[in-house]
Design a protein around this motif. Structure first.
Motif, PDB file in Angstrom:
ATOM      1  N   ARG A  17       0.829  -1.213   0.000  1.00 34.26           N
ATOM      2  CA  ARG A  17       0.000   0.000   0.000  1.00 34.26           C
ATOM      3  C   ARG A  17       0.861   1.261   0.000  1.00 34.26           C
ATOM      4  O   ARG A  17       0.561   2.225  -0.700  1.00 34.26           O
ATOM      5  CB  ARG A  17      -0.933   0.024   1.208  1.00 34.26           C
ATOM      6  CG  ARG A  17      -2.144  -0.869   1.082  1.00 34.26           C
ATOM      7  CD  ARG A  17      -3.131  -0.681   2.232  1.00 34.26           C
ATOM      8  NE  ARG A  17      -3.589   0.698   2.293  1.00 34.26           N
ATOM      9  CZ  ARG A  17      -3.766   1.387   3.424  1.00 34.26           C
ATOM     10  NH1 ARG A  17      -3.516   0.843   4.590  1.00 34.26           N
ATOM     11  NH2 ARG A  17      -4.187   2.617   3.391  1.00 34.26           N
ATOM     12  N   LEU A  21       1.010   4.138  -2.994  1.00 30.23           N
ATOM     13  CA  LEU A  21       0.806   5.575  -2.793  1.00 30.23           C
ATOM     14  C   LEU A  21       1.985   6.368  -3.347  1.00 30.23           C
ATOM     15  O   LEU A  21       1.780   7.385  -4.018  1.00 30.23           O
ATOM     16  CB  LEU A  21       0.599   5.888  -1.311  1.00 30.23           C
ATOM     17  CG  LEU A  21       0.457   7.375  -0.973  1.00 30.23           C
ATOM     18  CD1 LEU A  21      -0.704   8.023  -1.725  1.00 30.23           C
ATOM     19  CD2 LEU A  21       0.306   7.569   0.529  1.00 30.23           C
ATOM     20  N   HIS A  71       0.119   7.682   4.631  1.00 30.05           N
ATOM     21  CA  HIS A  71      -1.203   8.062   4.124  1.00 30.05           C
ATOM     22  C   HIS A  71      -1.745   9.291   4.855  1.00 30.05           C
ATOM     23  O   HIS A  71      -2.350  10.163   4.226  1.00 30.05           O
ATOM     24  CB  HIS A  71      -2.177   6.875   4.223  1.00 30.05           C
ATOM     25  CG  HIS A  71      -2.039   5.921   3.083  1.00 30.05           C
ATOM     26  ND1 HIS A  71      -2.788   6.003   1.941  1.00 30.05           N
ATOM     27  CD2 HIS A  71      -1.213   4.864   2.913  1.00 30.05           C
ATOM     28  CE1 HIS A  71      -2.444   5.040   1.106  1.00 30.05           C
ATOM     29  NE2 HIS A  71      -1.487   4.334   1.673  1.00 30.05           N
ATOM     30  N   ASP A  74      -0.017  12.327   3.529  1.00 25.18           N
ATOM     31  CA  ASP A  74      -0.577  12.666   2.222  1.00 25.18           C
ATOM     32  C   ASP A  74      -1.934  13.350   2.371  1.00 25.18           C
ATOM     33  O   ASP A  74      -2.204  14.347   1.702  1.00 25.18           O
ATOM     34  CB  ASP A  74      -0.700  11.402   1.367  1.00 25.18           C
ATOM     35  CG  ASP A  74      -1.151  11.700  -0.051  1.00 25.18           C
ATOM     36  OD1 ASP A  74      -0.504  12.550  -0.717  1.00 25.18           O
ATOM     37  OD2 ASP A  74      -2.143  11.096  -0.488  1.00 25.18           O
TER      38      ASP A  74
END
Length: 84
Positions: A17, A21, A71, A74
């Motif tokens: 993951r 990204l 994440h 981000d």
């Protein structure tokens, strides 16, 4: 382009993951250190990051954390400026 180091495991869905990204944000290459079966590399990662789980991500030497941390960075709009 930023220098990215990613400590990972081949079987880790969070590692996949995190890499997805990074690719989605235009990163095409990074230094990947696979710690599978390498207690010496995992120990070095733990010493550097202060954590033993993978992934552990560094951008220009700054410890970002793991997949959830990447994440979250981000989502706050903080990842792209670090990548430039």
């Amino acid at each position: 382009m930023a220098q990215i180091t990613l400590y990972s495991s081949d079987y880790c869905p969070f590692c996949h993951r995190a890499k997805a990204l990074l690719r989605a944000r235009g990163v095409q290459a990074w230094d990947e250190i696979v710690v599978d079966g390498r207690p010496d590399l995992r120990a070095a990662m733990t010493e550097r990051a202060g954590r033993s789980s993978v992934p552990q991500i560094f951008i220009d030497g700054q410890h970002i954390g793991g997949c959830d941390d990447l994440h979250a960075l981000d989502a706050r709009g903080g990842l792209l400026p670090l990548l430039r």
